[in-house]
Design a protein around this motif. Structure first.
Motif, mmCIF file in Angstrom:
data_model
loop_
_atom_site.group_PDB
_atom_site.id
_atom_site.type_symbol
_atom_site.label_atom_id
_atom_site.label_comp_id
_atom_site.label_asym_id
_atom_site.label_seq_id
_atom_site.Cartn_x
_atom_site.Cartn_y
_atom_site.Cartn_z
ATOM 1 N N ARG A 124 0.806 -1.223 0.000
ATOM 2 C CA ARG A 124 0.000 0.000 0.000
ATOM 3 C C ARG A 124 0.839 1.273 0.000
ATOM 4 N NH1 ARG A 124 -2.632 -3.114 4.005
ATOM 5 N NH2 ARG A 124 -1.709 -1.819 5.653
ATOM 6 N N VAL A 131 1.178 13.765 -4.620
ATOM 7 C CA VAL A 131 0.740 12.380 -4.448
ATOM 8 C C VAL A 131 -0.302 11.992 -5.494
ATOM 9 C CG1 VAL A 131 -0.394 10.784 -2.859
ATOM 10 C CG2 VAL A 131 1.254 12.440 -1.985
ATOM 11 N N TYR A 180 7.587 7.364 -1.737
ATOM 12 C CA TYR A 180 8.267 8.130 -0.690
ATOM 13 C C TYR A 180 8.190 7.414 0.661
ATOM 14 C CZ TYR A 180 7.554 11.384 -4.496
ATOM 15 O OH TYR A 180 7.527 11.957 -5.734
ATOM 16 N N GLU A 181 7.068 6.779 0.930
ATOM 17 C CA GLU A 181 6.955 5.973 2.149
ATOM 18 C C GLU A 181 7.903 4.780 2.079
ATOM 19 O OE1 GLU A 181 2.246 6.710 3.238
ATOM 20 O OE2 GLU A 181 2.781 5.235 1.713
ATOM 21 N N GLN A 215 3.480 -3.572 -6.313
ATOM 22 C CA GLN A 215 4.179 -2.789 -5.292
ATOM 23 C C GLN A 215 5.336 -2.026 -5.914
ATOM 24 O OE1 GLN A 215 5.806 -5.039 -1.892
ATOM 25 N NE2 GLN A 215 7.527 -3.606 -1.895
ATOM 26 N N TRP A 216 5.548 -0.808 -5.429
ATOM 27 C CA TRP A 216 6.731 -0.045 -5.803
ATOM 28 C C TRP A 216 7.976 -0.710 -5.207
ATOM 29 C CZ3 TRP A 216 6.809 3.832 -9.237
ATOM 30 C CH2 TRP A 216 5.619 4.545 -9.487
ATOM 31 N N LEU A 244 0.974 10.167 -8.648
ATOM 32 C CA LEU A 244 1.655 8.882 -8.555
ATOM 33 C C LEU A 244 0.860 7.698 -9.116
ATOM 34 C CD1 LEU A 244 3.254 9.210 -5.005
ATOM 35 C CD2 LEU A 244 4.344 9.574 -7.228
ATOM 36 N N PRO A 245 -0.468 7.619 -8.947
ATOM 37 C CA PRO A 245 -1.186 6.416 -9.397
ATOM 38 C C PRO A 245 -1.006 6.077 -10.869
ATOM 39 C CG PRO A 245 -2.564 7.697 -7.933
ATOM 40 C CD PRO A 245 -1.349 8.534 -8.219
ATOM 41 N N ASP A 269 3.341 4.377 -1.016
ATOM 42 C CA ASP A 269 3.786 5.126 -2.186
ATOM 43 C C ASP A 269 5.317 5.145 -2.190
ATOM 44 O OD1 ASP A 269 4.874 7.424 -0.775
ATOM 45 O OD2 ASP A 269 2.839 8.174 -0.517
#
Length: 272
Positions: A165, A218, A169-170, A259-260, A221-222, A167
Motif C-alpha cells: 500500500r 501524491v 516516498y513511504e 508494489q513499488w 503517482l497512481p 507510495d
C-alpha cells in the motif's frame, strides 16, 4: 486492529518444553493486538517469553514498568546470554521482530537490544529494554516509531500488505529502516536485484539518512510505473568514513497494481 494467522511455533521453543517430534507441535494463532489491550494481558511484574523471528531463539522476561510500551528485563543470566546471542554478541538499538508468548497467546511485537535505565533483577543485564506492540510509542514521541511498527507487522504476517500500500516516498522511509537495522530480509522486500547487490548495499553502509527529497504531488503517482527521484543523502560506512551527495534513485513497479520497489543495482552504485 486484529489480524490472525496460523503459525507453527519454532523448534527451539518446544524442545525446551520436551517436545521431541515436529508432528507434535501445537498450532497457535499469531495476533497483532493494540497496546491498549496488550498492557492488560501483560501487567507490570508479569512474566512472558520472547521468541526472536529471525533466529528462533527464545528467552524469558519480566515486565517491570512502562506506560507507552513495555519496559522489560531478562529474568536470569541465562536469559540475558540468549538475548545477547540474538544480537550477535553485542547490545544494539536495532529493532527486531519478535513474538510474545504469554499463557496461550502469541502476540506480534518488536524489541530493541540496548540496556538502559534502571534494572532490579539479578540477571547480569544493566537496566531494561523496550518491547513495543501495535500502536505503542516511545516515551518521548506521540506517534509510533516506524521501525518498531515494521517489525511488529513482520512478526504478525502483515508486512507484505503494508508495503504493497505504500507510495514511493513511504517506501524510501522503509529503505532507511532496513539499512539502519541491518535487515537483509526487509531490504529484499523493498529493493529489486540479486542478493549480491542487496548485500553490497548493506555491507558498505552502517547508517543511512535522507536529508532532502524532491516530491511529486501524491495525486500524480497512481498513473506512474517508474520514476527517478532526486535525494540528498548522508551515510556512514562500515569503516566509519562518511559520505554525502546528491543521488537519484530509480523506483518502479511492474504494473499499476504492483508494489513499488527501489532498483538495487543503481542504489548500490549511488552510495558506493
Amino acid at each position: 486492529m486484529l489480524f490472525m494467522m496460523r503459525f507453527t511455533i519454532v523448534l527451539s521453543m518446544f524442545l525446551a518444553f520436551g517436545v521431541k517430534s515436529a508432528d507434535a507441535f501445537p498450532s497457535f494463532q499469531v495476533e497483532v493486538l493494540p497496546w491498549e489491550q496488550v498492557k492488560e494481558i501483560i501487567p507490570n511484574h508479569s512474566y512472558f517469553t520472547i521468541i526472536d523471528i529471525d533466529t528462533g531463539l527464545s528467552f524469558n522476561v519480566q515486565r517491570r514498568a512502562g506506560s507507552k510500551h513495555a519496559d522489560v528485563q531478562p529474568v536470569t543470566e541465562k536469559d540475558t546470554k540468549i538475548m545477547k546471542a540474538i544480537y550477535g554478541g553485542k547490545w544494539s538499538w536495532d529493532r527486531r521482530a519478535i513474538l510474545v508468548l504469554v499463557h496461550d497467546q502469541l502476540i506480534s511485537a518488536s524489541m530493541n537490544g540496548m540496556p538502559h535505565g534502571a534494572g532490579a533483577l539479578q540477571n547480569n543485564f544493566p537496566g531494561h529494554f523496550c518491547v513495543h506492540f501495535y500502536g505503542s510509542t516511545t516515551h518521548k514521541t506521540p506517534t509510533p516509531d516506524l521501525a518498531h511498527k515494521v517489525m511488529i507487522l513482520k512478526a504478525g504476517g502483515e508486512l507484505d500488505s503494508f508495503l504493497y500500500r505504500m507510495d514511493p516516498y513511504e517506501l524510501i522511509s522503509v529503505l532507511e529502516i532496513a539499512i539502519n537495522q541491518h535487515d537483509e530480509g526487509l531490504l529484499s522486500k523493498v529493493m529489486t536485484g540479486n542478493k549480491r547487490s542487496i548485500k553490497k548495499a548493506l555491507a558498505s553502509v552502517e547508517h543511512f539518512r535522507i536529508t532532502q527529497r524532491s516530491i511529486l504531488p501524491v495525486e500524480d503517482l497512481p498513473a506512474l510505473v517508474a520514476m527517478k527521484v532526486p535525494f540528498k543523502v548522508k551515510w556512514i560506512r562500515s569503516n566509519h568514513s562518511q559520505g554525502e551527495k546528491d543521488a537519484v534513485f530509480y523506483i518502479h513497479r511492474d504494473s499499476l497494481e504492483d508494489q513499488w520497489k527501489i532498483d538495487g543495482p543503481t542504489f548500490a552504485d549511488e552510495i558506493h
